[in-house]
Design an enzyme around this catalytic site. Structure first.
Site, PDB file in Angstrom:
ATOM      1  N   LYS A 203       0.838  -1.213   0.000  1.00 51.97           N
ATOM      2  CA  LYS A 203       0.000   0.000   0.000  1.00 51.97           C
ATOM      3  C   LYS A 203       0.869   1.258   0.000  1.00 51.97           C
ATOM      4  O   LYS A 203       0.666   2.162  -0.809  1.00 51.97           O
ATOM      5  CB  LYS A 203      -0.940   0.010   1.223  1.00 51.97           C
TER       6      LYS A 203
ATOM      7  N   ARG B   1      -9.875   0.076   8.303  1.00 49.36           N
ATOM      8  CA  ARG B   1      -9.467  -1.327   8.416  1.00 49.36           C
ATOM      9  C   ARG B   1     -10.323  -2.111   9.411  1.00 49.36           C
ATOM     10  O   ARG B   1      -9.934  -3.202   9.846  1.00 49.36           O
ATOM     11  CB  ARG B   1      -7.986  -1.488   8.660  1.00 49.36           C
TER      12      ARG B   1
ATOM     13  N   ARG C 201      12.189  -5.022   4.648  1.00 45.66           N
ATOM     14  CA  ARG C 201      11.704  -3.634   4.526  1.00 45.66           C
ATOM     15  C   ARG C 201      12.594  -2.656   5.297  1.00 45.66           C
ATOM     16  O   ARG C 201      13.014  -2.911   6.402  1.00 45.66           O
ATOM     17  CB  ARG C 201      10.271  -3.506   5.035  1.00 45.66           C
TER      18      ARG C 201
ATOM     19  N   ARG D  69      11.149  -0.895  10.957  1.00 48.27           N
ATOM     20  CA  ARG D  69       9.981  -0.627  11.805  1.00 48.27           C
ATOM     21  C   ARG D  69       9.918  -1.606  12.969  1.00 48.27           C
ATOM     22  O   ARG D  69      10.124  -2.800  12.761  1.00 48.27           O
ATOM     23  CB  ARG D  69       8.688  -0.710  10.969  1.00 48.27           C
TER      24      ARG D  69
ATOM     25  N   ARG E 123      -0.126  -9.350  13.083  1.00 51.33           N
ATOM     26  CA  ARG E 123      -0.810  -8.333  12.260  1.00 51.33           C
ATOM     27  C   ARG E 123      -1.596  -9.001  11.137  1.00 51.33           C
ATOM     28  O   ARG E 123      -2.694  -8.557  10.784  1.00 51.33           O
ATOM     29  CB  ARG E 123       0.215  -7.362  11.688  1.00 51.33           C
TER      30      ARG E 123
END
Ligand code: AP5
Ligand code: ZN
Length: 214
Positions: free
Chosen positions: A13, A88, A123, A156, A167
């Site tokens: 996203k 969400r 990431r 992160r 998650r």
């Protein structure tokens, strides 16, 4: 152009939001980035959100709805916006309707869970802007540095595998029902719904988006 980007954590996203923002000049509203900025600034919201986010859980609907309502009302969102990470939950989607926040497109990125777990370990993010990179699939020009500012990239705190799996479970339980919610909206002619194969390369997904959005 008012757009919702829907997809699991790590589905791409934020990555595609960068592309859409630049190509169509619509502001990105990333609730995750807004919360991370609040944590950095040490605001009351940040203090409330930090523990919840680090544990991979969802921040309360009330807090998030208030945040988005305020942001959408700002001048730069009058001509359109790009929602990344919101709504969400079903209550968040209902709150949008109650507040007259309509959308033109819901774009779903479909990526299997195992692929996501692999992606997240690579990431890297630029904390100041929210720009996203991947060590292998989308590397920065200079290792460890943001392309625009040259500042250091970071990992992160919620990207450790155990938290990513949590998650994902929350995504399937609380966010996936929005697929049905917005598919029904599309059937009723209220907005358009597209499901994209998010396992393609970053550029291939962007191209598909450009075809949809024109
Ligand atoms: P948020 O920041 O929104 O996180 P998320 O939804 O879990 O999504 P991510 O940012 O992890 O993934 P992404 O889809 O943006 O993927 P990306 O482009 O980075 O939310 C964080 C937390 O805040 C939540 O857990 C919650 O606590 C709270 N929160 C936020 N909004 C909330 C709300 N509405 N309600 C309640 N709580 C809320 O890509 C991932 C990686 O893959 C990158 O390394 C990227 O380079 C790479 N990649 C991207 N596309 C591709 C591709 N096509 N091929 C290969 N690699 C790719
Ligand atoms: Zn993101």
């Amino acid at each position: 152009m008012r757009i919702i980007l829907l997809g699991a954590p790590g589905a791409g996203k934020g990555t595609q939001a960068q592309f859409i923002m630049e190509k169509y000049n619509v502001p990105q509203i990333s609730t995750g980035d807004m919360l991370r900025a609040a944590i950095k600034a040490g605001t009351e919201l940040g203090l409330k959100a930090k523990e919840v986010m680090d544990a991979g859980q969802l921040v309360s609907d009330d807090l998030i709805i208030g945040l988005v309502k305020e942001r959408v009302a700002q001048e730069d969102c009058k001509a359109g916006f790009l929602l990344d990470g919101f709504p969400r939950t079903i209550p968040q989607a209902n709150a949008m309707k109650e507040n007259g926040i309509d959308v033109d497109y819901t774009l779903e990125f479909d990526v299997p869970d195992e692929e996501i777990v692999k992606r997240m370990s690579g990431r890297r993010v630029h904390p100041g802007s929210g720009r996203v990179y991947h060590l292998v699939y989308n590397p920065p020009k200079v290792e460890g540095k943001d392309d625009v500012t040259g500042e250091d990239l970071a990992i992160r705190p919620d990207d450790v595998e155990e938290t990513v799996r949590k998650r994902l479970a929350i995504y399937h339980e609380q966010t996936k029902p929005l697929v049905d919610f917005y598919t029904k909206d599309a059937e009723a002619g209220l907005s358009k719904y597209y499901k994209l194969d998010g396992t393609q390369s970053v550029d291939a997904v962007s191209q598909e988006l450009a075809t949809i959005l024109g």
